[in-house]
Design an enzyme around this catalytic site. Structure first.
Site, PDB file in Angstrom:
ATOM      1  N   HIS A 201       0.451  -1.373   0.148  1.00 26.88           N
ATOM      2  CA  HIS A 201       0.190   0.277   0.158  1.00 26.88           C
ATOM      3  C   HIS A 201       0.949   1.409  -0.278  1.00 26.88           C
ATOM      4  CE1 HIS A 201      -3.422  -2.947   0.571  1.00 26.88           C
ATOM      5  NE2 HIS A 201      -3.886  -2.147  -0.297  1.00 26.88           N
ATOM      6  N   GLU A 446     -10.840 -11.270  -4.283  1.00 28.53           N
ATOM      7  CA  GLU A 446      -9.286 -10.716  -4.468  1.00 28.53           C
ATOM      8  C   GLU A 446      -8.703 -12.036  -3.742  1.00 28.53           C
ATOM      9  OE1 GLU A 446      -8.486  -7.298  -2.680  1.00 28.53           O
ATOM     10  OE2 GLU A 446     -11.078  -7.473  -0.951  1.00 28.53           O
ATOM     11  N   ASP A 470      -4.810  -8.305  -4.689  1.00 26.68           N
ATOM     12  CA  ASP A 470      -4.461  -9.471  -3.365  1.00 26.68           C
ATOM     13  C   ASP A 470      -4.933 -11.211  -3.955  1.00 26.68           C
ATOM     14  OD1 ASP A 470      -3.938  -7.982  -1.219  1.00 26.68           O
ATOM     15  OD2 ASP A 470      -5.558  -6.898  -1.016  1.00 26.68           O
ATOM     16  N   CYS A 517      -9.314  -3.264 -10.149  1.00 25.07           N
ATOM     17  CA  CYS A 517      -9.387  -2.061  -9.921  1.00 25.07           C
ATOM     18  C   CYS A 517      -7.818  -2.629  -8.816  1.00 25.07           C
ATOM     19  CB  CYS A 517     -10.651  -2.351  -8.519  1.00 25.07           C
ATOM     20  SG  CYS A 517     -10.655  -3.303  -7.066  1.00 25.07           S
TER      21      CYS A 517
HETATM   22  C1  PEP Z   1      -6.227  -5.280  -4.667  1.00 22.08           C
HETATM   23  O1  PEP Z   1      -6.757  -6.486  -3.532  1.00 22.08           O
HETATM   24  O2  PEP Z   1      -6.155  -5.804  -5.470  1.00 22.08           O
HETATM   25  C2  PEP Z   1      -6.758  -3.827  -4.068  1.00 22.08           C
HETATM   26  C3  PEP Z   1      -7.478  -3.056  -4.771  1.00 22.08           C
HETATM   27  O3  PEP Z   1      -7.473  -3.303  -3.414  1.00 22.08           O
HETATM   28  P1  PEP Z   1      -6.493  -3.252  -1.080  1.00 22.08           P
HETATM   29  O4  PEP Z   1      -4.712  -3.146  -3.248  1.00 22.08           O
HETATM   30  O5  PEP Z   1      -6.211  -1.864  -1.128  1.00 22.08           O
HETATM   31  O6  PEP Z   1      -5.374  -4.124  -1.202  1.00 22.08           O
HETATM   32 MG    MG Z   2      -7.222  -5.787  -1.689  1.00 23.93          MG
END
Ligand code: PEP
Ligand code: MG
Length: 585
Positions: A201, A446, A470, A517
């Protein structure tokens, strides 16, 4: 002497500037210049903090039980001696007086210098003392933070470019995602960290700030010294320390070319997003903060595909936002998006995202990516979850707010989630507050288990969104934030391609909107591959929108789809490379 360090490129662009080493302790402190004339008061603050820690240590020393281990007393004595050494306060006070640094910043600067000197000492005993010095300094910083009632770092606390006078690049062992976010308003032009992976993140936030960043540069914070000149190449993952004039000139040229390309891309802003064979594609934005929506709209996003709402909850110096505060934030995004859909992802804390401290058992979420993360945590904190659901529902009265749930895998989690959504609706109904009773609810796919039982999700949700960050982490069993396994993080692994293709195909067949996403959606090198799978909804950080759009405008979906089965059938790397080359030709 010039030398280069290598790491994982996470945010492209070239930064040239001086290293600002940020110790772990320093991340807790503000960096600002005190107003002229206030230097002495600031110096006094530092001396007061020293005095306070001296009293604390005294109290601890005298309060030790008789049977306490001897080491305990010796440890406190050593800390007392370090604190009493006038040298520790001397230099910071000079920095406050001559450079107008705030007290905590001045102390951490001195701490960094001392730690550097200790690192060169051979003697193991003396080396150990470095830790004691760090601990003492951290105590003083804590006391300073306590003096300043609200110690959260605000935009105003951070240095402006004119104050810094020269471009600066942050070098740190690690930076937590919310700390990274706090640098958003600052003048730093690049980031280097020892730890981290491409889709951690922290990396995602760095990308969202459109600032060049390289993570996983092992030992960078030990090898780079405060004030070293650096060239940071966020495209190739290279950090050049003390570059010579020739190299600098070369990188300045590259920097200029990059800027030119960015300007050229801007021309695509108003172009319709469709492929050569006229397939309409929808580009959504991923945002971390409500104001990101302004840029998203400017760059032509047709909605917010992922609002990572947890960033509202992660400031450790603030209480968790209440319903009204959350409602205001969600409403702000909804308003800024002028009627376009906004997927508000319910709080996803845990793993590499720690919660704010106030009133919550932070240790409960843990740091394991397999732990009590996201919806798992929300379901154990129904009151916090209900508060968030009510806030989203209230925002739905003003635009297209939608609820998106992260990390679901089990039918019973889905049941419980919908039960709480219904309860939140009832509560608002009883209060007579307006909301959209038909608010759309979506699920993130995910966890591989969810991907493998997709009909369950197709039947129960209004829309789906694949979190590839994920999905890859859990399918390949590698921690996405761990640089030691970062080389195994592979979106092109045949298992991932099979999963993605299958999810997209099933959702399309069932007519349930499906988006990606995760970071894959914003990687222009993967755009055609996702189009080949039949994907038409992409959600990415706005900084990637035009790059991906450029790929879409050059693509022929019919042809890509025809060539895709070969890619799926290729299990050996060489065969896959060939099939991909043909696909992308
Ligand atoms: C993902 O896991 O791809 C996602 C978009 O959520 P995050 O990156 O916030 O875990
Ligand atoms: Mg995620």
């Amino acid at each position: 002497m010039t030398f280069a360090l290598h790491g994982i490129p996470v945010s492209k662009g070239i930064a040239i500037g001086k290293a600002v080493l940020i110790s772990r302790a320093a991340l807790e402190v503000s960096h600002y210049l005190v107003e002229p004339g206030k230097e002495e008061a600031e110096a006094q603050k530092l001396l007061d903090a020293f005095e306070q820690v001296r009293l604390e240590l005294d109290q601890l020393r005298h309060g030790l039980p008789k049977d306490a281990p001897q080491e305990m007393a010796a440890f406190l004595d050593v800390h007392g001696m370090i604190l009493a050494d006038p040298a520790l306060a001397e230099k910071p006070i000079k920095l406050i007086r001559t450079q107008r640094m705030n007290a905590a910043w001045a102390l951490t600067t001195e701490l960094n210098d001392l730690l550097e000197q200790f690192a060169e000492i051979e003697d193991a005993y003396l080396k150990e003392r470095a830790n004691d010095i760090r601990q003492v300094a951290e105590r003083v910083i804590k006391a300073l933070n306590a003096q300043k009632k609200d110690s959260s770092l605000t935009g105003a606390d951070l240095l402006s470019p004119s104050e810094l006078g020269v471009e600066s690049i942050i070098v740190a062992h690690d930076i937590a995602p919310h700390d990274m976010l706090r640098f958003k308003e600052s003048a730093f032009t690049g980031f280097v960290t020892d730890l981290g992976g491409k889709t951690s993140h922290t990396a995602i936030v760095a990308r969202s700030m459109e600032i060049p960043a390289v993570v996983g540069v092992r030992h960078a914070s030990e090898m780079i010294r405060h004030g070293d000149w650096l060239v940071l190449d966020g495209e190739r993952g290279v950090v050049v320390v003390a570059p010579d004039e020739e190299l600098l000139a070369e990188y300045r040229k590259l920097q200029g070319q990059g800027l030119k390309e960015v300007r050229k891309l801007q021309q695509l802003k108003h172009a319709k997003t469709e492929t050569l064979d006229r397939v309409d594609i929808d580009l959504f934005a991923n945002i971390e903060l409500p104001e990101d929506a302004i840029q998203a709209v400017k760059l032509g996003a047709v909605g917010v595909g992922l609002f990572r709402s947890e960033f509202l909850f992660m400031d450790r110096n603030q209480a968790l936002p209440d319903e009204e505060q959350q409602f205001q934030e969600y409403r702000r995004v909804v308003d800024l998006m002028h009627g376009l859909p906004v997927n508000i992802r319910t709080i996803d804390v845990g793993a590499d995202k720690a919660l704010g401290s106030s009133g919550l058992d932070v240790s409960k979420t843990g740091t394991s990516p397999l732990g009590l993360r996201a919806i798992r945590w929300s379901l154990t904190e129904p009151e916090i979850f209900l508060t968030q659901l009510r806030a989203i529902l209230r925002a739905s009265a003003f635009g297209q707010a939608r609820i998106m749930i992260p990390m679901l895998a089990h039918a019973k989690e889905i049941d419980e989630t919908f039960r709480l959504i219904e309860k939140a609706k009832q509560q608002l109904h009883q209060r007579g507050q307006p909301f959209n009773p038909n608010i759309q609810v979506g699920a993130m796919i995910e966890i591989p288990a969810a991907a493998l039982v997709l009909p369950l999700f197709i039947n129960r949700f209004d829309f789906l969104s694949i979190g590839t960050n994920d999905l890859i982490q859990y399918t390949l069993a590698i921690d996405r934030a761990d640089h030691a396994v970062a080389h195994l993080y592979d979106p092109l692994h045949p298992a991932i391609l099979h999963l993605l293709a299958s999810i997209i195909e099933q959702a399309k067949r069932a007519n349930v909107p499906i988006a990606v996403c995760g970071e894959m959606a914003g990687d222009p090198a993967l755009t055609k591959l996702l189009l080949a799978m039949g994907l038409t909804d992409f959600s990415m950080h706005f900084s990637q929108l035009l790059l991906v759009k450029r790929e879409i405008l050059k693509a022929n979906v019919g042809m890509l789809k025809a060539r895709f089965p070969r890619v799926l059938k290729a299990y050996e790397p060489e065969a896959q490379a060939k099939a991909l080359e043909r696909l992308l030709a």
